[in-house]
Design an enzyme around this catalytic site. Structure first.
Site, PDB file in Angstrom:
ATOM      1  N   GLY A   9       0.846  -1.190   0.000  1.00 56.89           N
ATOM      2  CA  GLY A   9       0.000   0.000   0.000  1.00 56.89           C
ATOM      3  C   GLY A   9       0.880   1.239   0.000  1.00 56.89           C
ATOM      4  O   GLY A   9       2.037   1.185  -0.444  1.00 56.89           O
ATOM      5  N   VAL A 133       3.080   4.371  15.382  1.00 61.43           N
ATOM      6  CA  VAL A 133       2.471   5.407  16.228  1.00 61.43           C
ATOM      7  C   VAL A 133       2.882   6.793  15.745  1.00 61.43           C
ATOM      8  O   VAL A 133       4.043   7.187  15.854  1.00 61.43           O
ATOM      9  CB  VAL A 133       2.905   5.258  17.715  1.00 61.43           C
ATOM     10  CG1 VAL A 133       2.188   6.287  18.588  1.00 61.43           C
ATOM     11  CG2 VAL A 133       2.642   3.851  18.215  1.00 61.43           C
ATOM     12  N   LYS A 205      -3.020   3.143  18.716  1.00 61.60           N
ATOM     13  CA  LYS A 205      -1.733   3.827  18.927  1.00 61.60           C
ATOM     14  C   LYS A 205      -1.483   4.030  20.422  1.00 61.60           C
ATOM     15  O   LYS A 205      -0.363   3.844  20.902  1.00 61.60           O
ATOM     16  CB  LYS A 205      -1.717   5.149  18.172  1.00 61.60           C
ATOM     17  CG  LYS A 205      -1.721   4.937  16.645  1.00 61.60           C
ATOM     18  CD  LYS A 205      -2.053   6.203  15.879  1.00 61.60           C
ATOM     19  CE  LYS A 205      -2.099   5.926  14.377  1.00 61.60           C
ATOM     20  NZ  LYS A 205      -2.688   7.049  13.612  1.00 61.60           N
ATOM     21  N   GLY A 297       0.575   9.017   6.019  1.00 61.00           N
ATOM     22  CA  GLY A 297       1.087   9.287   4.678  1.00 61.00           C
ATOM     23  C   GLY A 297       2.202   8.330   4.333  1.00 61.00           C
ATOM     24  O   GLY A 297       2.965   7.914   5.208  1.00 61.00           O
TER      25      GLY A 297
END
Lengths: 313, 313
Positions: A9, A133, A205, A297
């Site tokens: 991905g 995280v 997270k 991102g």
């Protein structure tokens, strides 16, 4: 280092694209339907162009990447809950071969941390996961650097999609459904944004942070989680009249993990805007450290993965 | 680890007080007039109480601490310019004995970085100095973690005294002389605040950053430095009318080092208030990271020293 990348991905692709710049070689990369393998190093441009045209990186079995020649396994398959499969088995398999693992996938370190650490103690391989995280924000490295005994609490904004929605609701006076649709148009929210808006992603997270701070013992079921789906537009308007705004805040404090919408000062440190993330680390002797940046991102998270790989050298 | 601490000001004292909590032993500590030495470990409470009553930590020659038994030399004597003595010679002496050095003193790594690195290459000892830049803010560790080739610029507020003065001038509409006197009363500014208000202190920190980013070559004389002494009170008022404020910003960009008062957005990330510091790290692939926290103070800087010691183990 020779890298085998599981998952192609945004993060897996960016790791593959940037690896050469950091002096590494990608010897295997797999997606859900296939794998490309070359123990002397793949030509990444060719592999990714192949994926764009045919839909898969290669014709080998996806799991064959796990059996290939590598120093570090990059676990970048999608996060799953409960048994955290197939990521968890990928990690255990690599540890059994005494290989290192760097995770971007949150599942194995949120849901099965204790099992994973047990496998790690029997292996020459190490498991690092700062990319899981806060994306580009070096939260775990900073905690490790301070010494976890010197950290008394961690809190922050750990989901960019939820933060974008709350920022827009506050700034434009729009309601949740409207802003969510806008976020989906912009690609800031996924088609199924459930884990972002219901607090699950931020909670995972925080669970990872709790596992790091308290040496394990936490899973998602130990967290108290509220999302942002039910915040009425007027609530943000009322908060603004009082110089405040609402943010989805995750906290690890007093050995508890809590995620939910909270009132914070409008121009305060926690009121980051757009898709920014922020983490506040409270310390015993050094006050409060604030670290903000891009929490998600491809290239941002890949940078964190590559920083973890650098620590293994 | 066995620590020898050179300098018994706020930082040296805090390192001595916290060392035990981190599992270390202090075998020597010196101030400008004397030294206390015990290769089996000093009783810090006794030594510091001795200093409070007699004015010195002990009756040995201050330099005898350098010849004592230790693993890491903590260089926490006052920062000096140009030849950076006596700190520089302390560092070189420890390197010649193949010992590690952790610096809180900015002088040797700002003014004589290249000489110091040359001595380091011939030694088994390493030199770390994250405490010299930004107190509790882990600037150098984060740059190291990202890889310096991935960092395109660093800027920030790196002097808490100057920032306190500018914050108060802006918030209260008071002039420079008035706020400086107030800061001195509060202990935020020293009796001689020259290095804080003329930009020297922030410049030294930026020079150290430049040395780290570009592998040496910089000294204070390479920096362009303006202070805050000549900012008229009305300038902050005019800035406020435009939604902006003034901060003393240090920058390392395009291989240049510049420090001076700059207009920044009033509620923007760089407009930290009071004695807070902030560092912005611009990266190639991961956007901008902001790290803010306490940039000075005994326990805060000592925490950074102890984090550096942790990296040497």
């Amino acid at each position: 280092m020779k890298l085998a990348i599981m998952g192609c991905g945004a993060v897996g692709t960016s790791v593959a694209e940037l690896a050469g710049e950091y002096g590494h070689t990608v010897t295997a990369i797999s997606d859900s339907t296939g794998a490309a393998i070359d123990s002397t190093g793949l030509d990444i441009e060719t592999v990714l162009s192949e994926k764009r045209s045919s839909g898969t990186v290669g014709e080998n079995d996806p799991n064959s990447a796990l059996e290939s020649e590598y120093d570090v396994l990059i676990e970048a398959t999608p996060t799953t809950l409960n048994d955290a499969e197939p990521g968890y088995s990928h990690v255990v398999g690599a540890l059994e071969r005494d290989r290192h693992i760097v995770l971007a996938n949150k599942g194995p370190v949120a849901e099965r941390y204790d099992d994973l650490r047990e496998h790690e103690t029997e292996s020459d391989g190490r498991v690092l996961f700062d990319a899981a995280v806060g994306g580009a924000i070096p939260v775990l490295t900073t905690i490790d650097n301070l010494g976890r005994d010197n950290v008394t609490a961690v809190r922050g904004v750990l989901n960019g999609t939820a933060n974008f929605i709350l920022s827009r609701m506050g700034a434009e006076g729009l309601d949740y459904e409207h802003v969510l649709a806008e976020a989906q148009d912009l690609g800031v929210a996924e088609t199924d944004p459930t884990f972002d808006v219901d607090g699950t992603d931020a909670a995972l997270k925080c669970v990872i942070l709790a596992n790091v701070l308290f040496d394990g013992g936490y899973a998602l079921s130990d967290a108290s989680v509220d999302g942002i789906q039910d915040i009425p537009g007027p609530a943000l308007h009322l908060a603004a009249e009082d110089g405040r705004t609402i943010r989805l805040i995750g906290e690890v404090i007093n050995e508890e993990v809590r995620i939910g919408p909270r009132l914070v000062p409008d121009n305060g440190t926690l009121a980051v805007s757009g898709t920014q993330n922020i983490v506040q680390i409270e310390t015993e002797h050094a006050g409060r450290l604030n670290i903000s940046g891009r929490g998600a991102g491809g290239p941002e998270t890949a940078t964190a993965v590559l920083a973890d790989i650098g620590r293994l050298e």
